[in-house]
Motif scaffolding. Structure first.
Motif, short mmCIF file in Angstrom:
data_model
loop_
_atom_site.label_atom_id
_atom_site.label_comp_id
_atom_site.label_asym_id
_atom_site.label_seq_id
_atom_site.Cartn_x
_atom_site.Cartn_y
_atom_site.Cartn_z
N PRO A 5 6.06 0.13 18.39
CA PRO A 5 6.21 -0.83 17.13
C PRO A 5 5.31 -0.71 16.24
N PRO A 6 5.97 -0.62 14.99
CA PRO A 6 5.15 -0.49 13.82
C PRO A 6 3.90 -1.34 13.64
N LYS A 7 2.73 -0.51 13.02
CA LYS A 7 1.64 -1.53 12.94
C LYS A 7 1.72 -2.29 11.81
N ILE A 8 1.50 -3.78 11.92
CA ILE A 8 1.42 -4.79 10.85
C ILE A 8 0.28 -4.64 9.91
N LEU A 9 0.32 -4.36 8.95
CA LEU A 9 -0.56 -4.25 7.88
C LEU A 9 -0.86 -5.54 7.22
N PRO A 10 -2.19 -5.72 6.87
CA PRO A 10 -2.68 -6.98 6.04
C PRO A 10 -1.94 -6.99 4.60
N LYS A 11 -1.45 -8.10 4.16
CA LYS A 11 -1.10 -8.06 2.96
C LYS A 11 -2.00 -8.40 1.85
N LEU A 12 -1.99 -7.49 0.75
CA LEU A 12 -2.74 -7.59 -0.45
C LEU A 12 -1.86 -7.61 -1.75
N LEU A 13 -1.83 -9.04 -2.48
CA LEU A 13 -1.20 -9.11 -3.62
C LEU A 13 -1.98 -8.59 -4.81
N ILE A 14 -1.26 -7.94 -5.60
CA ILE A 14 -2.06 -7.33 -6.88
C ILE A 14 -1.34 -7.95 -7.76
N VAL A 15 -1.87 -8.86 -8.74
CA VAL A 15 -1.37 -9.48 -9.94
C VAL A 15 -1.83 -8.75 -11.04
N GLU A 16 -1.06 -7.85 -11.83
CA GLU A 16 -1.51 -6.93 -12.87
C GLU A 16 -0.09 -6.70 -13.63
N ASP A 17 -0.27 -7.06 -15.09
CA ASP A 17 0.83 -6.72 -16.06
C ASP A 17 1.08 -5.23 -16.45
N ASP A 18 -0.07 -4.68 -16.14
CA ASP A 18 0.19 -3.09 -16.57
C ASP A 18 0.67 -2.25 -15.54
N ILE A 19 1.97 -1.77 -15.97
CA ILE A 19 2.75 -1.04 -14.93
C ILE A 19 2.23 0.25 -14.58
N GLY A 20 1.50 1.00 -15.51
CA GLY A 20 0.56 2.07 -14.89
C GLY A 20 -0.41 1.83 -13.83
N LEU A 21 -1.14 0.89 -14.35
CA LEU A 21 -2.25 0.39 -13.11
C LEU A 21 -1.64 -0.32 -11.81
N GLN A 22 -0.42 -0.78 -11.97
CA GLN A 22 0.09 -1.28 -10.97
C GLN A 22 0.49 0.02 -10.01
N ARG A 23 1.00 1.05 -10.39
CA ARG A 23 1.30 2.20 -9.50
C ARG A 23 0.03 2.93 -9.03
N GLN A 24 -0.86 2.96 -9.85
CA GLN A 24 -2.00 3.52 -9.37
C GLN A 24 -2.76 2.61 -8.42
N LEU A 25 -2.89 1.17 -8.34
CA LEU A 25 -3.46 0.51 -7.37
C LEU A 25 -2.30 0.35 -5.97
N ARG A 26 -1.25 0.69 -6.24
CA ARG A 26 -0.31 0.60 -5.11
C ARG A 26 -0.59 1.59 -3.98
N ALA A 28 -2.98 3.36 -3.90
CA ALA A 28 -4.50 3.36 -3.67
C ALA A 28 -4.86 2.89 -2.36
N TYR A 29 -4.19 1.75 -2.02
CA TYR A 29 -4.29 0.98 -0.87
C TYR A 29 -3.24 1.29 0.19
N GLU A 30 -3.49 2.55 0.94
CA GLU A 30 -2.56 2.62 2.09
C GLU A 30 -2.59 1.95 3.46
N ASP A 31 -3.92 1.15 3.32
CA ASP A 31 -3.99 0.43 4.80
C ASP A 31 -3.55 -1.07 4.47
N TYR A 32 -3.01 -1.34 3.43
CA TYR A 32 -2.37 -2.62 3.45
C TYR A 32 -0.94 -2.74 2.83
#
Length: 458
Positions: A5-26, A28-32
């Motif tokens: 069964p697939p591993k259930i990862l903890p949920k991280l909500l990133i609230v950021e209006d900069d699209i470029g920074l959104q992609r970068q942060l997405r 960066a956090y492969e464990d979530y």
């Protein structure tokens, strides 16, 4: 061969209006499981749907990307909907002032822009770790203490009520009559049952009767029973409550409402431990312990000759005074959680807890109806709540309680305020010292020193 069964990862909500920074942060956090929101509305929608444990929040959100107003509004709304969320606030606008305001508003941590991914990653990882520890601590505390019950089913963290519980436990083993004095709704029957369960009579019956709820003409029959044919309608011999409690405990609630003629008969039973049923001629020996309760001033009734003084002293061999709910700091929140869990299970399973404004309202309301009023408000709120967290509006508690009496001695006033704030913080965090210290804005060692100084048990 079965699929893993697939591993259930903890949920991280990133609230950021900069699209470029959104992609970068997405990336960066492969464990979530990363959730992205570019505005307060999107953030709240995702929070309701996904319930992430950790949120990183940029204070500069549209329509105020160059300010912080929208970000702080989002912070308040997030914590109102899900108070246990760890919110990490990031901002480049007036960093020190914003940091202080964010922490005061309930943020878990603050990070100044420009963002360094590795450093922020450590903060996020620590936030998930602390959230998991707090959740496990709450689960274990619930399993071990059942939300803190003492003396059977009584739930309290207030020293005033703990003292009452210890008193009742001490007198439970002594075969004496006990009188419980307190306002309506303070839990007198619950304490009487706890006394019975802690006594050597625990295997006998616990029989309760509300003397104010039964017409005067029927009360004697209810207490002492009657023989067949004793009066019209007496078609069979019936035991009274005193006999039914043979070998156990009889709880006389609102004993002040017993009429004078019946007080004489009750006094005879207490003196001789025998009764006669209505229409009977044969004395019947009964071994029953009497516990009584009233919200009336019996001493004033004695002065007015509406209550017998000799009966009072027979009933009041031990007197226990029960404080009102408003005199028990922190108990409103503890009890509200208990009632919410009980009623949400069957009436509205989507309700998960109490919002921050609800907890604040519970602490400030003056509770004229005591625990009974609290239970009714929580029950109604669970039924009426639209979201997952009951709000002050759901509880119909938008008003404030009575103002405390003025204290002109600064040291005494500060001690009262400290004690009240500490007890409420411990109650809100369910005994978690780290969480209570953070809520109070002090360090763990400082809180431990205050607990020791004020002799408060966490």
């Amino acid at each position: 061969m079965t699929d893993t069964p697939p591993k259930i990862l903890p949920k991280l909500l990133i609230v950021e209006d900069d699209i470029g920074l959104q992609r970068q942060l997405r990336w960066a956090y492969e464990d979530y499981t990363v959730l992205l929101a570019g505005s307060r509305a999107e953030a709240i929608e995702l929070l309701r749907a996904e319930e992430p444990d950790v949120v990183t929040l940029d204070l500069g959100l549209p329509p105020d990307p160059d300010g912080t107003s929208e970000g702080f509004s989002a912070l308040a709304e997030i914590l109102a909907l899900k108070p246990d969320t760890k919110v990490i606030v990031a901002s480049g606008h007036g960093a020190q002032e914003s940091a202080l305001r964010a922490i005061a508003g309930g943020a878990w941590d603050f990070y100044q822009k420009p963002i360094e991914i590795d450093a922020l990653g450590l903060i996020v990882s620590r936030a998930f770790h602390v959230h998991a520890l707090e959740r496990e601590n709450a689960r274990l505390a619930e399993r071990v203490t059942g939300d803190g019950p003492v003396l059977g089913q009584m739930i309290t963290s207030a020293p005033e009520m703990l003292k009452v519980a210890r008193t009742i436990e001490r007198v439970a083993g002594a075969d004496v009559s006990v009188m419980l004095l307190g306002a309506s709704g303070t839990g007198k029957e619950l304490l009487a049952r706890g006394l019975h369960d802690s006594s050597p009579r625990r295997n006998g019956a616990f029989v309760a009767i509300n003397c104010a709820a039964i017409p005067e003409t029927l009360l004697e029959s209810e207490l002492f029973g009657h023989e067949k044919g004793a009066f019209t309608g007496a078609v069979k011999t019936t035991q009274g409550k005193i006999e039914q409690a043979q070998g156990g405990t009889l709880f006389l609630d609102e004993v002040g409402d017993i009429p004078l003629p019946l007080q004489v008969k009750l006094l005879r039973f207490l003196q001789e431990r025998v009764i006669e049923r209505i229409g009977g001629r044969q004395p019947i020996a009964v071994d029953t312990r009497i516990v009584c309760a009233t919200h009336q001033n019996l001493e004033a009734m004695i002065a007015q000759t509406t209550f017998r003084e000799d009966l009072y002293y027979r009933l009041a061999e031990i007197v226990v005074r029960i404080p009102a709910l408003k005199e028990r700091p922190g108990d409103a929140a503890l009890l509200a959680r208990h009632f919410l869990k009980r009623y949400a299970k069957d009436m509205n399973p989507t309700v998960k807890g109490l919002a921050a404004d609800a907890l604040a309202a519970l602490d400030t309301w003056h509770w004229p109806g005591n625990v009974r009023e609290l239970e009714n408000r929580v029950k109604r709120a669970v039924i009426m709540a639209d979201g997952k967290y009951v709000t002050a509006s759901d509880l119909d508690l938008q008003g404030t309680g009575d103002e405390p009496a003025e204290l002109l001695n600064l040291k005494a006033a500060r001690e009262v305020a400290d004690r009240t704030a500490i007890r409420r913080a411990i109650a809100r965090t369910q005994g978690n010292i780290s969480g209570a210290a953070k809520m109070l804005g002090i360090s763990r060692p400082t809180l431990y020193d205050l607990l020791k100084s004020y002799d408060i048990q966490a």
